[in-house]
Design an enzyme around this catalytic site. Structure first.
Site, PDB file in Angstrom:
ATOM      1  N   GLY A   1       1.132  -1.058   0.150  1.00 26.39           N
ATOM      2  CA  GLY A   1      -0.104  -0.146   0.001  1.00 26.39           C
ATOM      3  C   GLY A   1       0.778   1.262   0.088  1.00 26.39           C
ATOM      4  O   GLY A   1       2.013   1.293   0.337  1.00 26.39           O
TER       5      GLY A   1
ATOM      6  N   GLN B   1       2.693   9.887   1.970  1.00 27.39           N
ATOM      7  CA  GLN B   1       4.068   9.465   2.003  1.00 27.39           C
ATOM      8  C   GLN B   1       4.853   9.666   0.778  1.00 27.39           C
ATOM      9  O   GLN B   1       6.284   9.491   0.810  1.00 27.39           O
ATOM     10  CB  GLN B   1       3.792   7.834   1.876  1.00 27.39           C
ATOM     11  CG  GLN B   1       3.266   7.161   3.190  1.00 27.39           C
ATOM     12  CD  GLN B   1       2.973   5.811   3.003  1.00 27.39           C
ATOM     13  OE1 GLN B   1       2.083   5.089   2.522  1.00 27.39           O
ATOM     14  NE2 GLN B   1       3.946   4.988   3.701  1.00 27.39           N
TER      15      GLN B   1
ATOM     16  N   CYS C   1       5.830  -0.026   7.873  1.00 25.39           N
ATOM     17  CA  CYS C   1       5.347   1.274   7.050  1.00 25.39           C
ATOM     18  C   CYS C   1       6.644   1.601   6.067  1.00 25.39           C
ATOM     19  O   CYS C   1       7.667   1.501   6.630  1.00 25.39           O
ATOM     20  CB  CYS C   1       5.157   2.177   8.101  1.00 25.39           C
ATOM     21  SG  CYS C   1       4.525   3.758   7.318  1.00 25.39           S
ATOM     22  N   LEU C   2       6.441   1.829   4.938  1.00 28.29           N
ATOM     23  CA  LEU C   2       7.528   2.416   4.053  1.00 28.29           C
ATOM     24  C   LEU C   2       7.869   3.708   4.490  1.00 28.29           C
ATOM     25  O   LEU C   2       9.014   3.940   3.894  1.00 28.29           O
ATOM     26  CB  LEU C   2       6.749   2.444   2.703  1.00 28.29           C
ATOM     27  CG  LEU C   2       6.270   1.182   2.076  1.00 28.29           C
ATOM     28  CD1 LEU C   2       5.691   1.327   0.652  1.00 28.29           C
ATOM     29  CD2 LEU C   2       7.344   0.026   2.115  1.00 28.29           C
TER      30      LEU C   2
ATOM     31  N   HIS D   1      -4.454   0.717   7.239  1.00 29.06           N
ATOM     32  CA  HIS D   1      -3.436   1.515   7.520  1.00 29.06           C
ATOM     33  C   HIS D   1      -3.406   2.631   6.403  1.00 29.06           C
ATOM     34  O   HIS D   1      -2.848   3.731   6.941  1.00 29.06           O
ATOM     35  CB  HIS D   1      -2.381   0.452   7.014  1.00 29.06           C
ATOM     36  CG  HIS D   1      -0.900   0.794   7.163  1.00 29.06           C
ATOM     37  ND1 HIS D   1       0.141   0.513   8.425  1.00 29.06           N
ATOM     38  CD2 HIS D   1      -0.310   1.710   6.492  1.00 29.06           C
ATOM     39  CE1 HIS D   1       1.252   1.170   8.124  1.00 29.06           C
ATOM     40  NE2 HIS D   1       0.979   1.829   6.968  1.00 29.06           N
ATOM     41  N   GLU D   2      -3.867   2.383   5.199  1.00 32.90           N
ATOM     42  CA  GLU D   2      -3.731   3.500   4.199  1.00 32.90           C
ATOM     43  C   GLU D   2      -4.670   4.522   4.560  1.00 32.90           C
ATOM     44  O   GLU D   2      -4.287   5.844   4.451  1.00 32.90           O
ATOM     45  CB  GLU D   2      -3.896   3.105   2.841  1.00 32.90           C
ATOM     46  CG  GLU D   2      -2.955   1.880   2.428  1.00 32.90           C
ATOM     47  CD  GLU D   2      -1.557   2.283   2.719  1.00 32.90           C
ATOM     48  OE1 GLU D   2      -1.072   3.337   2.509  1.00 32.90           O
ATOM     49  OE2 GLU D   2      -0.924   1.210   3.075  1.00 32.90           O
TER      50      GLU D   2
ATOM     51  N   HIS E   1      -3.061   6.973   7.134  1.00 30.52           N
ATOM     52  CA  HIS E   1      -2.371   7.920   6.630  1.00 30.52           C
ATOM     53  C   HIS E   1      -2.866   8.917   6.123  1.00 30.52           C
ATOM     54  O   HIS E   1      -2.547  10.256   6.101  1.00 30.52           O
ATOM     55  CB  HIS E   1      -1.602   7.175   5.408  1.00 30.52           C
ATOM     56  CG  HIS E   1      -0.369   6.337   5.754  1.00 30.52           C
ATOM     57  ND1 HIS E   1       0.857   6.858   6.269  1.00 30.52           N
ATOM     58  CD2 HIS E   1       0.330   5.087   5.548  1.00 30.52           C
ATOM     59  CE1 HIS E   1       1.898   6.199   6.552  1.00 30.52           C
ATOM     60  NE2 HIS E   1       1.547   4.887   5.994  1.00 30.52           N
TER      61      HIS E   1
HETATM   62  O1  K1U Z   1       1.496   2.409   3.921  1.00 29.86           O
HETATM   63  C1  K1U Z   1       2.624   1.699   3.938  1.00 29.86           C
HETATM   64  O2  K1U Z   1       3.478   2.263   4.537  1.00 29.86           O
HETATM   65  C2  K1U Z   1       2.763   0.464   3.343  1.00 29.86           C
HETATM   66  C3  K1U Z   1       2.756  -0.678   4.046  1.00 29.86           C
HETATM   67  C4  K1U Z   1       1.392  -1.149   4.330  1.00 29.86           C
HETATM   68  C5  K1U Z   1       1.091  -2.140   5.313  1.00 29.86           C
HETATM   69  C6  K1U Z   1       2.019  -3.221   5.667  1.00 29.86           C
HETATM   70  C7  K1U Z   1       1.461  -4.197   6.664  1.00 29.86           C
HETATM   71  C8  K1U Z   1       0.319  -3.964   7.132  1.00 29.86           C
HETATM   72  C9  K1U Z   1      -0.507  -3.264   6.844  1.00 29.86           C
HETATM   73  C10 K1U Z   1       0.003  -2.311   5.792  1.00 29.86           C
HETATM   74  C11 K1U Z   1       3.797  -1.758   3.619  1.00 29.86           C
HETATM   75  O3  K1U Z   1       3.380  -2.322   2.535  1.00 29.86           O
HETATM   76  S1  K1U Z   1       5.216  -1.950   4.335  1.00 29.86           S
HETATM   77  C12 K1U Z   1       5.640  -3.472   3.740  1.00 29.86           C
HETATM   78  C13 K1U Z   1       5.298  -4.667   4.492  1.00 29.86           C
HETATM   79  O4  K1U Z   1       5.379  -4.761   5.793  1.00 29.86           O
HETATM   80  C14 K1U Z   1       4.622  -5.913   3.816  1.00 29.86           C
HETATM   81  C15 K1U Z   1       4.736  -6.227   2.790  1.00 29.86           C
HETATM   82  C16 K1U Z   1       4.279  -7.416   2.241  1.00 29.86           C
HETATM   83  C17 K1U Z   1       3.224  -8.310   2.710  1.00 29.86           C
HETATM   84  C18 K1U Z   1       3.011  -7.609   4.194  1.00 29.86           C
HETATM   85  C19 K1U Z   1       3.615  -6.728   4.665  1.00 29.86           C
HETATM   86 ZN    ZN Z   2       2.617   3.371   6.286  1.00 33.75          ZN
END
Ligand code: K1U
Ligand code: ZN
Length: 185
Positions: free
Chosen positions: A46, A51, A88-89, A130-131, A134
């Site tokens: 996401g 971001q 979180c990215l 989560h999004e 944000h």
């Molecule tokens: O919004 C963001 O920072 C993106 C975030 C979203 C997210 C991750 C985990 C749970 C809920 C929402 C990410 O993508 S971080 C990358 C990550 O943790 C992940 C990637 C693939 C599968 C699971 C987690």
């Molecule tokens: Zn995030």
């Protein structure tokens, strides 16, 4: 298409409320395309506009190969609770367990200006929440207990110097940085 810089914890844009999108323009469509490209390169599921330093209420998600653009999204129903690990990215290498509703129904607008609803569970539900957080200046850290938050911030204080100006520059895929032989002429 372009890869965008990702803003990291400490950049005030991550704590701002976004502005509802009134008109869907080609510029917004380009933003969505660039957000997908950035999210895929960063290996995320996401990405929300703040971001990448933008204040429009738009986010992209892709869980299990289902890309989705959500404009002006709202959670209209939720049920149950579920605890799961989040990253979180914008806070690289910091993780925490977050309790959230287990299932949600989200209403949003798509890039054609059409309103739709989507029901979600599991990781998809977590990612949508989560999004949407944000888009309201909220981060997963805000849900952690005082102790867990302190430890997440201690980890972040060791990471943050890698991101001068609160900017995370993604490494471009080497396959894309070399010009195609036909383009070298
Ligand atoms: O919004 C963001 O920072 C993106 C975030 C979203 C997210 C991750 C985990 C749970 C809920 C929402 C990410 O993508 S971080 C990358 C990550 O943790 C992940 C990637 C693939 C599968 C699971 C987690
Ligand atoms: Zn995030």
């Amino acid at each position: 298409m372009s890869v965008l810089d990702i803003r990291v914890l400490g950049d005030p844009v991550l704590r701002q409320e976004t502005k509802p999108v009134e008109t869907i323009t080609d510029e917004l469509r380009t933003l969505a395309r660039n957000m997908f490209e950035t999210m895929y390169l960063a290996k995320g599921i996401g990405l929300a506009a703040p971001q990448v330093g933008r204040t429009e209420r738009i986010a992209v998600v892709d869980v299990d190969d289902n890309p989705l653009v959500i404009i002006n999204p709202e959670v209209i129903e939720s049920d149950g609770t579920s605890k799961g690990e989040e990253g979180c990215l914008s806070i690289p290498d910091v993780y925490g367990d977050v309790e959230r509703p287990a299932t949600v129904r989200v209403r949003a607008t798509d890039l054609d200006g059409k309103e739709f609803e989507v029901a979600a569970e599991g990781l998809f539900a977590r990612c949508l929440q989560h999004e949407i957080d944000h888009l309201h200046g909220k981060l997963f850290l805000d849900y952690l207990s005082v102790l867990k938050r302190r430890s997440a911030l201690a980890k972040w204080s060791k990471e943050k110097d890698k991101y001068p100006g609160f900017i995370r520059k993604l490494e471009l895929d080497p396959a894309r940085t070399h010009a195609h032989p036909d383009e070298e002429l």
